[in-house]
Design a protein around this motif. Structure first.
Motif, mmCIF file in Angstrom:
data_model
loop_
_atom_site.group_PDB
_atom_site.id
_atom_site.type_symbol
_atom_site.label_atom_id
_atom_site.label_comp_id
_atom_site.label_asym_id
_atom_site.label_seq_id
_atom_site.Cartn_x
_atom_site.Cartn_y
_atom_site.Cartn_z
ATOM 1 N N LEU A 109 0.833 -1.202 0.000
ATOM 2 C CA LEU A 109 0.000 0.000 0.000
ATOM 3 C C LEU A 109 0.868 1.253 0.000
ATOM 4 C CD1 LEU A 109 -2.917 1.145 0.239
ATOM 5 C CD2 LEU A 109 -2.592 1.127 2.724
ATOM 6 N N THR A 110 0.590 2.143 -0.935
ATOM 7 C CA THR A 110 1.292 3.424 -1.014
ATOM 8 C C THR A 110 0.290 4.550 -0.782
ATOM 9 O OG1 THR A 110 2.850 2.523 -2.624
ATOM 10 C CG2 THR A 110 2.726 4.924 -2.448
ATOM 11 N N VAL A 111 0.645 5.454 0.131
ATOM 12 C CA VAL A 111 -0.231 6.578 0.461
ATOM 13 C C VAL A 111 0.494 7.874 0.127
ATOM 14 C CG1 VAL A 111 -1.635 7.673 2.241
ATOM 15 C CG2 VAL A 111 -1.165 5.218 2.362
ATOM 16 N N SER A 112 -0.154 8.732 -0.619
ATOM 17 C CA SER A 112 0.433 10.028 -0.962
ATOM 18 C C SER A 112 -0.621 11.115 -0.808
ATOM 19 C CB SER A 112 0.979 10.018 -2.401
ATOM 20 O OG SER A 112 -0.051 9.742 -3.330
ATOM 21 N N TRP A 113 -0.152 12.326 -0.519
ATOM 22 C CA TRP A 113 -1.045 13.469 -0.354
ATOM 23 C C TRP A 113 -0.764 14.485 -1.461
ATOM 24 C CZ3 TRP A 113 0.585 10.341 3.374
ATOM 25 C CH2 TRP A 113 -0.319 9.946 4.367
ATOM 26 N N PHE A 114 -1.786 15.224 -1.842
ATOM 27 C CA PHE A 114 -1.629 16.183 -2.937
ATOM 28 C C PHE A 114 -2.492 17.416 -2.685
ATOM 29 C CE2 PHE A 114 -5.091 13.315 -4.025
ATOM 30 C CZ PHE A 114 -6.087 14.167 -4.463
ATOM 31 N N ARG A 115 -2.107 18.480 -3.354
ATOM 32 C CA ARG A 115 -2.894 19.714 -3.273
ATOM 33 C C ARG A 115 -4.021 19.656 -4.295
ATOM 34 N NH1 ARG A 115 -0.622 23.502 -0.112
ATOM 35 N NH2 ARG A 115 1.587 23.269 0.422
ATOM 36 N N ARG A 116 -5.184 20.068 -3.865
ATOM 37 C CA ARG A 116 -6.342 20.044 -4.753
ATOM 38 C C ARG A 116 -6.211 21.076 -5.866
ATOM 39 N NH1 ARG A 116 -8.855 18.996 0.312
ATOM 40 N NH2 ARG A 116 -8.708 21.198 0.820
ATOM 41 N N SER A 117 -6.737 20.725 -7.035
ATOM 42 C CA SER A 117 -6.802 21.677 -8.139
ATOM 43 C C SER A 117 -8.004 22.604 -7.933
ATOM 44 C CB SER A 117 -6.937 20.928 -9.469
ATOM 45 O OG SER A 117 -8.180 20.239 -9.530
ATOM 46 N N ALA A 118 -8.049 23.676 -8.719
ATOM 47 C CA ALA A 118 -9.166 24.616 -8.622
ATOM 48 C C ALA A 118 -10.490 23.928 -8.962
ATOM 49 C CB ALA A 118 -8.925 25.800 -9.552
ATOM 50 N N GLN A 119 -10.458 23.022 -9.940
ATOM 51 C CA GLN A 119 -11.675 22.308 -10.326
ATOM 52 C C GLN A 119 -12.151 21.403 -9.194
ATOM 53 O OE1 GLN A 119 -13.532 22.752 -12.958
ATOM 54 N NE2 GLN A 119 -14.988 21.173 -12.338
ATOM 55 N N GLN A 120 -11.223 20.734 -8.509
ATOM 56 C CA GLN A 120 -11.601 19.872 -7.392
ATOM 57 C C GLN A 120 -12.162 20.691 -6.234
ATOM 58 O OE1 GLN A 120 -7.796 17.916 -6.910
ATOM 59 N NE2 GLN A 120 -8.527 16.029 -7.881
ATOM 60 N N GLU A 121 -11.611 21.869 -5.989
ATOM 61 C CA GLU A 121 -12.142 22.729 -4.928
ATOM 62 C C GLU A 121 -13.551 23.191 -5.262
ATOM 63 O OE1 GLU A 121 -9.388 25.874 -4.222
ATOM 64 O OE2 GLU A 121 -8.138 24.643 -2.891
ATOM 65 N N LYS A 122 -13.828 23.437 -6.534
ATOM 66 C CA LYS A 122 -15.183 23.817 -6.936
ATOM 67 C C LYS A 122 -16.148 22.646 -6.739
ATOM 68 C CE LYS A 122 -13.794 27.327 -10.341
ATOM 69 N NZ LYS A 122 -13.767 27.701 -11.775
ATOM 70 N N GLN A 123 -15.702 21.428 -7.055
ATOM 71 C CA GLN A 123 -16.559 20.262 -6.871
ATOM 72 C C GLN A 123 -16.890 20.025 -5.401
ATOM 73 O OE1 GLN A 123 -14.316 17.138 -8.792
ATOM 74 N NE2 GLN A 123 -15.378 17.414 -10.741
ATOM 75 N N LEU A 124 -15.938 20.351 -4.520
ATOM 76 C CA LEU A 124 -16.147 20.167 -3.089
ATOM 77 C C LEU A 124 -16.845 21.348 -2.441
ATOM 78 C CD1 LEU A 124 -12.694 18.591 -2.124
ATOM 79 C CD2 LEU A 124 -14.875 17.408 -2.330
ATOM 80 N N GLY A 125 -17.106 22.399 -3.217
ATOM 81 C CA GLY A 125 -17.772 23.575 -2.682
ATOM 82 C C GLY A 125 -16.866 24.507 -1.912
ATOM 83 N N LEU A 126 -15.541 24.374 -2.100
ATOM 84 C CA LEU A 126 -14.582 25.234 -1.402
ATOM 85 C C LEU A 126 -14.264 26.501 -2.181
ATOM 86 C CD1 LEU A 126 -12.075 22.490 -0.186
ATOM 87 C CD2 LEU A 126 -13.982 23.500 1.058
#
Length: 444
Positions: free
Chosen positions: A200-217
């Motif tokens: 299992l590999t776990v990585s973290w990333f910064r959200r894109s502008a489109q992903q922030e819009k989808q999440l309502g941020l």
């Protein structure tokens, strides 16, 4: 959600640990509209805690009129600061039993079949890897009868693909399952905890502008390039910025204070602190305020006595932690950036691995796994008390971590600092390989 609000007003503990032994903890039943026959049905809500994911809401709907039913899981906690991506290499049927929390914002991929389930096309679910495969098969089979009448050729192709998808459960060949969740609230079980999971590999990333819009941020009409007014470095200096958030423990409205400070003998950093007036929970986080260093830094401390526990320590979010004597490795971003002491870091590691592990209690409990985790916690306590000697290694490829030298200005005999060249993989993980800071206008 009005039930949750009422409990907060009364000061009740809405979220409880999920356990088969708690006979008094019953789901809340609400009469609601059936979207299949438009008659009244019943929705049952169970508000429970699963560590690592904070609180969740398990809901189940059933209609006595048309017998239609539906179940789903929703996060009742806050959206995490970064998205998370789990990459699991399935090599045996044992891997199919790994428990999975998949939020509705997560994208699920199986690269070997070029198969992808886009975000927000399925409800959140608490399941297993095998359960995810069964759910995907059921979704594709749902409209096969109509497809055979409308377009037999497409139906045949989907049937062929379904056979490949079903055959994955035999695990005749290894395959990969990728769960990428910009909300950071999905999770895949590590059955080897507290040891590192090689599959299992776990990585973290910064959200894109489109992903922030989808999440309502982010507002849909907000520009992806223009920063908010006053969002510049100079306006942040000399003042404490306050913004509204939710408590990570009770989800009540709280405030986060942020300040840009200079750490002595090191560099500029951003300190963030959150205090909840409802439950009293306090948390702090430190992020580097400077640029990524040209080289990585590896700090090794030989812990020989309890006095070493008082050393100041700055662990950035890109720093990995190793304790060779315990065969323990903590990847970057598993713990947020912290400005604490050696004892504080070891205590946080113990809480993360032992106290907050969701698979050692309730119906998911495993006595052998619980014993291993208990033994790990006892070894951490022995190191903190100074009874066991160990090495604490901070490996930060960004060079933004720091450990106090108590012998300054003389060299510290118990601590070594190694400056090294980053590998291509480390630069890729930090997003530096594709970054161009000089003559970038020539490409336009």
């Amino acid at each position: 959600m009005s039930v949750i609000a009422q409990e907060h007003v009364r000061g009740g503990n809405v979220f409880k640990d999920l356990s088969a032994d708690d006979e008094d903890w019953q789901p809340t039943e609400i009469e609601s509209l059936c979207m299949n026959c438009y008659q009244n049905g019943t929705t049952r809500l169970l508000l429970t805690k699963i560590p690592f994911f904070k609180e969740i809401i398990v809901s189940s709907f059933s209609c006595d009129q048309c017998r239609w039913s539906n179940t789903e899981i929703q996060s009742a906690g806050r959206i995490q600061e970064q998205g998370v991506c789990y990459t699991l290499k399935v090599t045996s049927k044992h891997d199919l039993n790994r428990e999975v929390v998949k939020m509705d914002s997560a994208t699920t991929r199986i690269p070997e079949l070029d198969f992808e389930i886009p975000p927000f096309t399925q409800k959140g679910a608490l399941s297993t890897v095998e359960g995810l495969l069964d759910r995907a098969v059921a979704g594709l089979e749902q409209d096969q009868a109509a497809r055979r009448e409308a377009d037999p050729e497409v139906a045949d192709k989907i049937h062929t693909f379904l056979q490949k998808l079903k055959k994955l459960k035999d695990v005749d060949e290894a395959f990969t399952v990728v769960i990428e969740d910009p909300s950071g609230n999905s999770f895949v079980e590590n059955p080897s905890a507290p040891l590192k999971d090689e599959a299992l590999t776990v990585s973290w990333f910064r959200r894109s502008a489109q992903q922030e819009k989808q999440l309502g941020l982010r507002a849909d009409d907000e520009s992806d390039n223009d920063p908010p007014p006053g969002d510049d470095l100079e306006s942040m200096r000399g003042e404490v910025l306050v913004f509204n958030t939710n408590c990570p423990e009770c989800n009540a409205p709280a405030s986060t204070n942020m300040k840009l400070v200079q750490i002595p003998h090191f560099k500029e950093a951003i300190i963030m602190a959150t205090i909840c007036d409802s439950c009293g929970h306090r948390t702090n986080e430190v992020k580097s305020g400077g640029a990524t260093e040209d080289k990585g830094t590896k700090i090794t401390l030989r812990i020989t006595s309890a006095s070493d526990m008082t050393r100041d320590l700055l662990k950035s979010e890109t720093c990995s932690v190793f304790i060779p004597e315990l065969d323990f490795e903590l990847g970057m971003a598993a713990l947020c950036g912290k400005f604490t002491t050696v004892e504080g870091l070891l205590t946080d590691i113990k809480d993360l691995v032992v106290a907050k592990n969701p698979f050692v209690c309730g119906d998911s409990g495993d006595s052998s796994r619980a014993d291993k985790l208990k033994e790990f916690g006892e070894k951490i306590d022995s190191i903190i008390a100074g009874r066991t000697k160990a090495r604490l290694i901070l490996d930060d490829p960004a060079g933004n971590s720091y450990l106090e030298n108590v012998y300054v200005p003389e060299p510290d005999p118990e601590m070594t600092v190694e400056i090294y060249e980053r590998t291509f993989e480390q630069n890729e993980e930090l997003g530096l390989n594709d970054m161009k800071t000089e003559n970038y206008q020539d490409d336009n």
